[in-house]
Design an enzyme around this catalytic site. Structure first.
Site, PDB file in Angstrom:
ATOM      1  N   ASN A 150     -18.420  18.950 -19.770  1.00 46.23           N
ATOM      2  CA  ASN A 150     -19.079  18.734 -21.062  1.00 46.23           C
ATOM      3  C   ASN A 150     -20.349  19.566 -21.233  1.00 46.23           C
ATOM      4  O   ASN A 150     -20.741  19.880 -22.342  1.00 46.23           O
ATOM      5  CB  ASN A 150     -19.399  17.252 -21.277  1.00 46.23           C
ATOM      6  N   CYS A 324     -25.929  12.504 -22.954  1.00 50.39           N
ATOM      7  CA  CYS A 324     -26.175  11.273 -22.199  1.00 50.39           C
ATOM      8  C   CYS A 324     -27.372  11.409 -21.270  1.00 50.39           C
ATOM      9  O   CYS A 324     -27.971  10.428 -20.882  1.00 50.39           O
ATOM     10  CB  CYS A 324     -24.941  10.895 -21.395  1.00 50.39           C
TER      11      CYS A 324
HETATM   12  N1  PLP Z   1     -16.109  12.304 -20.361  1.00 54.17           N
HETATM   13  C1  PLP Z   1     -16.686  13.419 -20.820  1.00 54.17           C
HETATM   14  C2  PLP Z   1     -16.413  14.715 -20.141  1.00 54.17           C
HETATM   15  C3  PLP Z   1     -17.526  13.371 -21.933  1.00 54.17           C
HETATM   16  O1  PLP Z   1     -18.101  14.481 -22.384  1.00 54.17           O
HETATM   17  C4  PLP Z   1     -17.766  12.117 -22.549  1.00 54.17           C
HETATM   18  C5  PLP Z   1     -18.697  12.007 -23.683  1.00 54.17           C
HETATM   19  O2  PLP Z   1     -19.645  12.767 -23.792  1.00 54.17           O
HETATM   20  C6  PLP Z   1     -17.118  10.986 -22.035  1.00 54.17           C
HETATM   21  C7  PLP Z   1     -16.306  11.109 -20.940  1.00 54.17           C
HETATM   22  C8  PLP Z   1     -17.304   9.633 -22.652  1.00 54.17           C
HETATM   23  O3  PLP Z   1     -16.570   9.545 -23.844  1.00 54.17           O
HETATM   24  P1  PLP Z   1     -16.919   8.403 -24.913  1.00 54.17           P
HETATM   25  O4  PLP Z   1     -18.168   8.840 -25.593  1.00 54.17           O
HETATM   26  O5  PLP Z   1     -15.747   8.397 -25.840  1.00 54.17           O
HETATM   27  O6  PLP Z   1     -17.064   7.155 -24.167  1.00 54.17           O
END
Ligand code: PLP
Length: 394
Positions: A150, A324
């Protein structure tokens, strides 16, 4: 002021076609899909269609799709299921650069007695599969590796990794939250057992996700209650979200080529525009093997948060680290795992594009960034010291 949205890895705009598909489920089509009457039954029929649309995007069968509330739930459900269905196994293999949805869960599981191996990455953010090979033991319950990162967009060789796990009878899960809809995924061509998707990263709304579970894989539900999702996820369905996600998956399949041509070209243009104009800036991550929409650029001797504030004054939205982790001044765990030097890791900005961005927006951002960085460096004693030492060609 116009907003220029380059933060699509944080979340995306709901596509107009998706919104249109969803609206009736808030008004006239409010039936419960589990009801015996046809008023609810017509909604169940639309959920069936959405399941087919979602399955088609990733080369799955409809019955392999479980609708969840988000990517985080899907990641949690996959890993917890692997432990619940194999209570004798207590080892999990993952990587140092996973999203907190996997990392924080694993930290909690470690506190509860599981053994966690976090595979390292090299300075380009790449995984060495030999490390995976060496880490798998008869006690390994699951290997969970993300498909696309991400923060940097770097892609992991998850199909090869899943084959290695499969050979040893170890379950393999991938967090494909960032890669679904951006790169082709065909689950018929690999041995991935479970895969996570999040609606709001592919122009569907927030609050809806998918966990793919390959046919024949033992599964223990994370949420129990009603009989929904063939008893694999209790709870009355988020009908509008499911219908919206189905539509978004259909659109993503149609737009896949555009992601890999138009969006990639815009991203590359932005990179050239920025790196060509700003000294001591560099891309983080393997540029040869990345998501087409993502770039992570470090500007030495400036704080990412300060850059974001000045960008915000111009209506430009991006992230420092991941959405995050922003809000804390710790450099991101991804850049730290890659060994990005401290002075570079602190000044990193993630730009993440979508098909809705225009060339004019990219030109504007590339033209504005040099003044932003120059202004901040003008206030930085470190930058001055470096310049005086002749280390920087200003
Ligand atoms: N996994 C990855 C690689 C992400 O980028 C994100 C969100 O930023 C998530 C999981 C979590 O997804 P959600 O926001 O739908 O809980």
């Amino acid at each position: 002021m116009k907003t220029i949205y380059l933060d699509n890895n944080a979340t995306t705009k709901v596509a107009p076609e998706v919104l249109e598909a969803m609206l009736p489920y808030f008004t006239e089509l409010y039936g419960n899909p589990s009801s015996m009457h046809s008023f609810g039954g017509q909604v169940a029929q639309k959920i069936r269609i959405a399941r087919e649309q979602a399955a088609a995007l990733i080369g799955a069968s409809p019955e392999e799709i479980i609708f969840t509330s988000c990517g985080t739930e899907s990641d949690n459900a996959a890993i917890r299921s692997a432990l619940a269905t194999q209570p004798e196994k207590k080892h999990i293999i993952t990587s140092r650069v996973e999203h907190p949805a996997v990392r924080i869960l694993c930290a909690q599981l470690a506190a509860q007695g599981c053994r966690i191996t976090e595979l390292p990455v090299d300075k380009e953010g790449r995984l060495d599969l030999q490390n995976l090979e060496k880490s798998m033991t008869p006690d390994t319950a699951i290997v969970s590796l993300m498909w696309g990162n991400n923060e940097t967009g770097v892609l992991f060789p998850v199909e090869e990794a899943s084959a290695m796990a499969h050979e040893r009878g170890i379950l393999f899960h991938t967090d494909a939250v960032q890669s679904t809809g951006k790169i082709p995924i065909n689950l018929k061509n690999n041995t991935i057992d479970m895969l996570s998707v999040s609606g709001h990263k592919l122009h569907a709304p927030k609050g809806i996700g998918i966990l793919y579970v390959r046919r024949g894989t033992k599964f223990s539900p994370f949420m129990i209650g009603g009989h929904q999702e063939r008893e694999r996820r209790g709870g009355t369905e988020n009908t509008s979200g499911i219908v919206g996600l189905g539509k978004a998956c259909e659109l993503a399949a149609k737009n896949m080529e555009k992601e890999n041509t138009y969006v990639r070209k815009l991203r590359d243009k932005l990179e050239r525009g920025i790196l060509g104009r700003i000294p001591q800036s560099r891309i983080n991550g393997d540029t040869g093997n990345r998501l087409p929409n993502t770039t992570n650029i470090s500007f030495e001797f400036v704080e990412g948060e300060s850059i974001l504030l000045l960008m915000n004054e111009l209506g430009i939205c991006a992230s420092s680290g991941s959405a995050c982790t922003s809000g804390s001044l710790q450099p991101s765990h991804v850049l730290r795992a890659m060994g990005v030097p401290f002075t570079m890791a602190h000044g990193s900005i993630r730009f993440s594009l979508s098909i809705y961005n225009t060339e004019a927006e990219i030109d504007f951002v590339a033209a504005q960034m040099p003044a932003i960085i120059e202004r901040l460096r003008g206030m930085s004693p470190y930058w001055d010291a470096q310049a005086q030492a002749g280390k920087i060609n200003k």
